[in-house]
Structures are given as C-alpha cells and as structure tokens.
Design a protein around this motif. Structure first.
Motif, PDB file in Angstrom:
ATOM      1  N   LEU A 126       0.836  -1.201   0.000  1.00  0.00           N
ATOM      2  CA  LEU A 126       0.000   0.000   0.000  1.00  0.00           C
ATOM      3  C   LEU A 126       0.869   1.249   0.000  1.00  0.00           C
ATOM      4  O   LEU A 126       0.513   2.277   0.549  1.00  0.00           O
ATOM      5  CB  LEU A 126      -0.952  -0.007   1.198  1.00  0.00           C
ATOM      6  CG  LEU A 126      -2.135  -0.954   1.048  1.00  0.00           C
ATOM      7  CD1 LEU A 126      -2.964  -0.988   2.316  1.00  0.00           C
ATOM      8  CD2 LEU A 126      -3.005  -0.562  -0.143  1.00  0.00           C
ATOM      9  N   GLY A 127       2.026   1.123  -0.618  1.00  0.00           N
ATOM     10  CA  GLY A 127       2.885   2.286  -0.804  1.00  0.00           C
ATOM     11  C   GLY A 127       3.565   2.723   0.476  1.00  0.00           C
ATOM     12  O   GLY A 127       3.536   2.050   1.512  1.00  0.00           O
ATOM     13  N   GLY A 128       4.198   3.879   0.419  1.00  0.00           N
ATOM     14  CA  GLY A 128       4.807   4.488   1.587  1.00  0.00           C
ATOM     15  C   GLY A 128       5.738   3.561   2.339  1.00  0.00           C
ATOM     16  O   GLY A 128       6.676   2.986   1.790  1.00  0.00           O
ATOM     17  N   ILE A 129       5.477   3.413   3.630  1.00  0.00           N
ATOM     18  CA  ILE A 129       6.300   2.580   4.495  1.00  0.00           C
ATOM     19  C   ILE A 129       6.267   1.127   4.049  1.00  0.00           C
ATOM     20  O   ILE A 129       7.243   0.396   4.202  1.00  0.00           O
ATOM     21  CB  ILE A 129       5.834   2.706   5.960  1.00  0.00           C
ATOM     22  CG1 ILE A 129       5.880   4.177   6.408  1.00  0.00           C
ATOM     23  CG2 ILE A 129       6.696   1.861   6.873  1.00  0.00           C
ATOM     24  CD1 ILE A 129       7.221   4.844   6.230  1.00  0.00           C
ATOM     25  N   ASN A 130       5.151   0.681   3.481  1.00  0.00           N
ATOM     26  CA  ASN A 130       5.080  -0.698   2.981  1.00  0.00           C
ATOM     27  C   ASN A 130       6.110  -0.939   1.881  1.00  0.00           C
ATOM     28  O   ASN A 130       6.742  -1.990   1.831  1.00  0.00           O
ATOM     29  CB  ASN A 130       3.686  -1.000   2.440  1.00  0.00           C
ATOM     30  CG  ASN A 130       2.615  -1.001   3.507  1.00  0.00           C
ATOM     31  OD1 ASN A 130       1.453  -0.789   3.233  1.00  0.00           O
ATOM     32  ND2 ASN A 130       3.003  -1.224   4.753  1.00  0.00           N
ATOM     33  N   ILE A 131       6.262   0.025   0.976  1.00  0.00           N
ATOM     34  CA  ILE A 131       7.269  -0.091  -0.074  1.00  0.00           C
ATOM     35  C   ILE A 131       8.660  -0.166   0.540  1.00  0.00           C
ATOM     36  O   ILE A 131       9.486  -0.994   0.165  1.00  0.00           O
ATOM     37  CB  ILE A 131       7.177   1.097  -1.059  1.00  0.00           C
ATOM     38  CG1 ILE A 131       5.934   0.960  -1.934  1.00  0.00           C
ATOM     39  CG2 ILE A 131       8.426   1.167  -1.943  1.00  0.00           C
ATOM     40  CD1 ILE A 131       5.741   2.082  -2.918  1.00  0.00           C
ATOM     41  N   LEU A 132       8.916   0.706   1.505  1.00  0.00           N
ATOM     42  CA  LEU A 132      10.220   0.697   2.173  1.00  0.00           C
ATOM     43  C   LEU A 132      10.459  -0.635   2.871  1.00  0.00           C
ATOM     44  O   LEU A 132      11.558  -1.208   2.792  1.00  0.00           O
ATOM     45  CB  LEU A 132      10.289   1.848   3.184  1.00  0.00           C
ATOM     46  CG  LEU A 132      11.588   1.974   3.988  1.00  0.00           C
ATOM     47  CD1 LEU A 132      12.760   2.231   3.049  1.00  0.00           C
ATOM     48  CD2 LEU A 132      11.468   3.086   5.016  1.00  0.00           C
ATOM     49  N   ALA A 133       9.426  -1.169   3.540  1.00  0.00           N
ATOM     50  CA  ALA A 133       9.565  -2.432   4.263  1.00  0.00           C
ATOM     51  C   ALA A 133       9.861  -3.585   3.307  1.00  0.00           C
ATOM     52  O   ALA A 133      10.740  -4.418   3.568  1.00  0.00           O
ATOM     53  CB  ALA A 133       8.288  -2.713   5.056  1.00  0.00           C
TER      54      ALA A 133
END
Length: 199
Positions: A126-133
């Motif tokens: 779902l983008g944001g921190i999820n992408i980073l994770a």
C-alpha cells in the motif's frame, strides 16, 4: 486463473485495511505507516484521509519502480488507488458508534495487519512505508515487521503533537496488534530472500 486469484486477493486485502482504518478513524485513533501519517495530517490540513493517503504515496513509486520493477509498482499503485476509493465510500456509507476505543484499536490493528499480509503475499503493498519495508526485506532480508515497528515509533512521535495522550495510548494498542500479526504470520517469500534489485 492466477491473474484472477491475485487481483481478488488484492481486493480482499484492501477491503480489510480500509475497514480497519475506517474503524480507527471513527475512534480518532492512529495506525502505523503512511496511513497513520494521513490520519494525523487530516486534522491539520482539513483534507480527507483518502486524498492525503494518495498524495503521500506519490514519491514512493519512484523507489518501487527503481528497485522492485514496474509490475510491483503497478500493483501497488492500483492497491493505493483502490484503498483511496474504498476509504471515500466507507466515509459515506459506513458509520461506527465507538463505545470502547480499546476494542476499536485492537480490531482496527488486526484488520489492517491481516490485510497487509494478504497484499505482501501477492507481491503488492500500500505504498509508503510498505514499499520501504518490502524493499529492505527484498534487498537486505530485514523482516518487514521490524521496519514497520520502527516506523510506528516515528508516527507516534508525530501523533503526540496532534492527539491527546489518551488517544495515543489507545493508538499504541492498534500498533501492537498490527505488529503482532505481522510478526507471527508474515513470512518473507522466496523472492525477498534471493532476489536482487530490479534493473
């Protein structure tokens, strides 16, 4: 058949996350990641959560496209757009009367956590921190739950500037519920352990 299964799962994951966020928002509580930042900023900017969530995710698509490929980025963009739409619809059609914020925090955190697991297992975020994770998990084999937990602390610090202490404490229950689900049920897929960044 695989295509239908994947997109049905993405829809189900987004529905769970949207319902969890709507429940938390109705209780004026926070959740982790970009969603938590969006819930906080809506009280400062006056914009809706859906609008803020969509805008906040825009810079992270560059990271996704660079390191995780266009297929992952396309699925993530679709999931973010779907969650934005579902958030708008739930604001219009679904109203909660919250008698106990602690229950809303626990249920909201669980719903968001299980929704994210479904998305992660279908190589979507779902983008944001999820992408980073997912990026850190894919490149450095750092468990997504650890990244999420670290970001939770930062979101709580920002939330302390907007929300009273009681709501922060209740929000912490949501954070712990989400992190508990991620830590116990999320398993890094094979591509996260062996794959190299997409070129």
């Amino acid at each position: 058949m695989v295509f239908t299964h994947r997109w049905l799962s993405i829809l189900e994951g987004c529905l769970l996350v949207a319902l969890g966020i709507h429940l938390l928002n109705s209780a004026h509580l926070l959740i982790s990641g970009t969603a938590g930042l969006g819930l906080t900023l809506q009280y400062v900017t006056g914009l809706t959560f859906g609008t803020l969530f969509f805008i906040l995710n825009l810079p992270f698509y560059l990271l996704a496209a660079r390191f995780m490929g266009l297929a992952f980025t396309s699925r993530t963009f679709a999931a973010v757009s779907l969650l934005t739409l579902l958030s708008v619809l739930m604001d219009r059609w679904l109203e909660f009367s919250i008698a106990e914020p602690a229950m809303a925090a626990i249920l909201g955190g669980l719903l968001v956590g299980f929704g994210l697991i479904i998305l992660f297992r279908h190589q979507t975020s779902l983008g944001g921190i999820n992408i980073l994770a997912i990026y850190l998990e894919r490149r450095f084999n750092i468990h997504a739950g650890k990244t999420t937990l670290a970001c939770d602390v930062l979101i709580l610090v920002v939330g302390c500037l907007v929300f009273p202490p009681e709501q922060i404490l209740y929000s912490l229950l949501a954070f712990l519920s989400l992190s508990s689900v991620m830590g116990r049920y999320h398993r890094p897929p094979a591509w996260a352990q062996a794959a190299q960044p997409a070129r």
